[in-house]
Scaffold this motif. Structure first.
Motif, mmCIF file in Angstrom:
data_model
loop_
_atom_site.group_PDB
_atom_site.id
_atom_site.type_symbol
_atom_site.label_atom_id
_atom_site.label_comp_id
_atom_site.label_asym_id
_atom_site.label_seq_id
_atom_site.Cartn_x
_atom_site.Cartn_y
_atom_site.Cartn_z
ATOM 1 N N VAL A 19 0.842 -1.205 0.000
ATOM 2 C CA VAL A 19 0.000 0.000 0.000
ATOM 3 C C VAL A 19 0.872 1.247 0.000
ATOM 4 O O VAL A 19 0.600 2.210 -0.725
ATOM 5 N N SER A 20 1.950 1.234 0.772
ATOM 6 C CA SER A 20 2.873 2.370 0.802
ATOM 7 C C SER A 20 3.461 2.621 -0.579
ATOM 8 O O SER A 20 3.499 3.766 -1.062
ATOM 9 N N ASP A 21 3.908 1.553 -1.251
ATOM 10 C CA ASP A 21 4.486 1.688 -2.593
ATOM 11 C C ASP A 21 3.468 2.184 -3.604
ATOM 12 O O ASP A 21 3.759 3.062 -4.424
ATOM 13 N N ILE A 22 2.254 1.622 -3.558
ATOM 14 C CA ILE A 22 1.204 2.040 -4.496
ATOM 15 C C ILE A 22 0.862 3.505 -4.284
ATOM 16 O O ILE A 22 0.750 4.275 -5.240
ATOM 17 N N LYS A 23 0.684 3.892 -3.022
ATOM 18 C CA LYS A 23 0.322 5.286 -2.730
ATOM 19 C C LYS A 23 1.415 6.248 -3.185
ATOM 20 O O LYS A 23 1.129 7.300 -3.747
ATOM 21 N N SER A 24 2.651 5.875 -2.975
ATOM 22 C CA SER A 24 3.764 6.733 -3.349
ATOM 23 C C SER A 24 3.931 6.798 -4.867
ATOM 24 O O SER A 24 3.911 7.882 -5.465
ATOM 25 N N PHE A 25 4.066 5.636 -5.504
ATOM 26 C CA PHE A 25 4.339 5.582 -6.939
ATOM 27 C C PHE A 25 3.148 6.057 -7.774
ATOM 28 O O PHE A 25 3.270 6.951 -8.609
ATOM 29 N N LEU A 26 1.988 5.436 -7.551
ATOM 30 C CA LEU A 26 0.828 5.795 -8.369
ATOM 31 C C LEU A 26 0.262 7.163 -8.002
ATOM 32 O O LEU A 26 -0.250 7.877 -8.857
ATOM 33 N N GLY A 27 0.363 7.525 -6.732
ATOM 34 C CA GLY A 27 -0.092 8.861 -6.327
ATOM 35 C C GLY A 27 0.677 9.940 -7.067
ATOM 36 O O GLY A 27 0.100 10.909 -7.570
ATOM 37 N N GLU A 28 2.003 9.747 -7.171
ATOM 38 C CA GLU A 28 2.839 10.706 -7.900
ATOM 39 C C GLU A 28 2.516 10.671 -9.396
ATOM 40 O O GLU A 28 2.378 11.716 -10.035
#
Length: 196
Positions: A19-28
């Motif tokens: 979830v941390s990776d998805i939020k960081s990568f896809l959020g950006e």
């Protein structure tokens, strides 16, 4: 251990890291801040992907974690201690949460695999959804599934196991496989076309 008809076995560290990776990568990439994961909503989507439908289902959620982990910082609710022994109702049925710590015992990967074997051996379990920590020990889980479900007498049981992963396994497994990314993306408000 007493199991429900439907069991979801989740590695907490995997969920947190993913979830941390998805939020960081896809959020950006999408140019917006993605919300925290609504845990009951995500589990409902995961259960739907596993084949459950609306009704009076009993769904046991086992949250496997190391002794040092006490929360899911990117999920709501987040506190594992507060989740332990709590249940919530959705249109799919009742989700009952239990946290299972590997503190002072084995590695969380060994605990996950032991719980998986216990659930597979239980006559009570009709649907077992598995969400291991792919980066660290998915290969071990896949090997154990091949050993257990590859036996001829176990072939009929393979359909009751749904293995959620990030990427397709290197060698076929004798059970249903699905991507965990779809349910997480849905609950984070990411549309399918945004993933293309």
């Amino acid at each position: 251990m007493k199991f429900s008809k439907n069991v979801i076995l989740v590695d907490v560290s995997f969920l947190d890291e993913t979830v941390s990776d998805i939020k960081s990568f896809l959020g950006e990439r999408l140019g917006r801040t993605l919300p925290d994961v609504d845990l009951p909503a995500w589990l409902s989507y995961l259960a739907l992907d596993a084949g459950l439908r609306e009704g009076d289902n009993e769904i046991q959620v086992l949250l496997v974690h190391g002794g040092e982990v006490s929360a899911l910082p990117h999920c709501r609710p987040a506190d594992l201690k507060e989740l332990d022994g709590v249940a919530c109702r959705t249109p799919l049925g009742e989700f009952a949460f239990s946290r299972v710590s590997s503190a002072g015992m084995a590695a969380s990967s060994d605990l996950f695999i032991d719980l998986m074997h216990l659930a597979l051996d239980s006559a009570d379990v009709e649907c077992l959804a598995l969400v291991p920590f792919h980066r660290l020990y998915a290969g071990k889980v896949e090997e154990e599934l091949r050993k257990c479900l590859g036996k001829q007498e176990k072939q009929k049981e393979a359909g009751r196991v749904v293995y959620f992963m990030m990427a397709a396994p290197q060698v076929p497994i004798s059970c249903v496989t699905d991507s965990v990314l779809y349910s997480l993306s849905h609950v984070l408000g990411i549309k399918p076309e945004e993933l293309e």
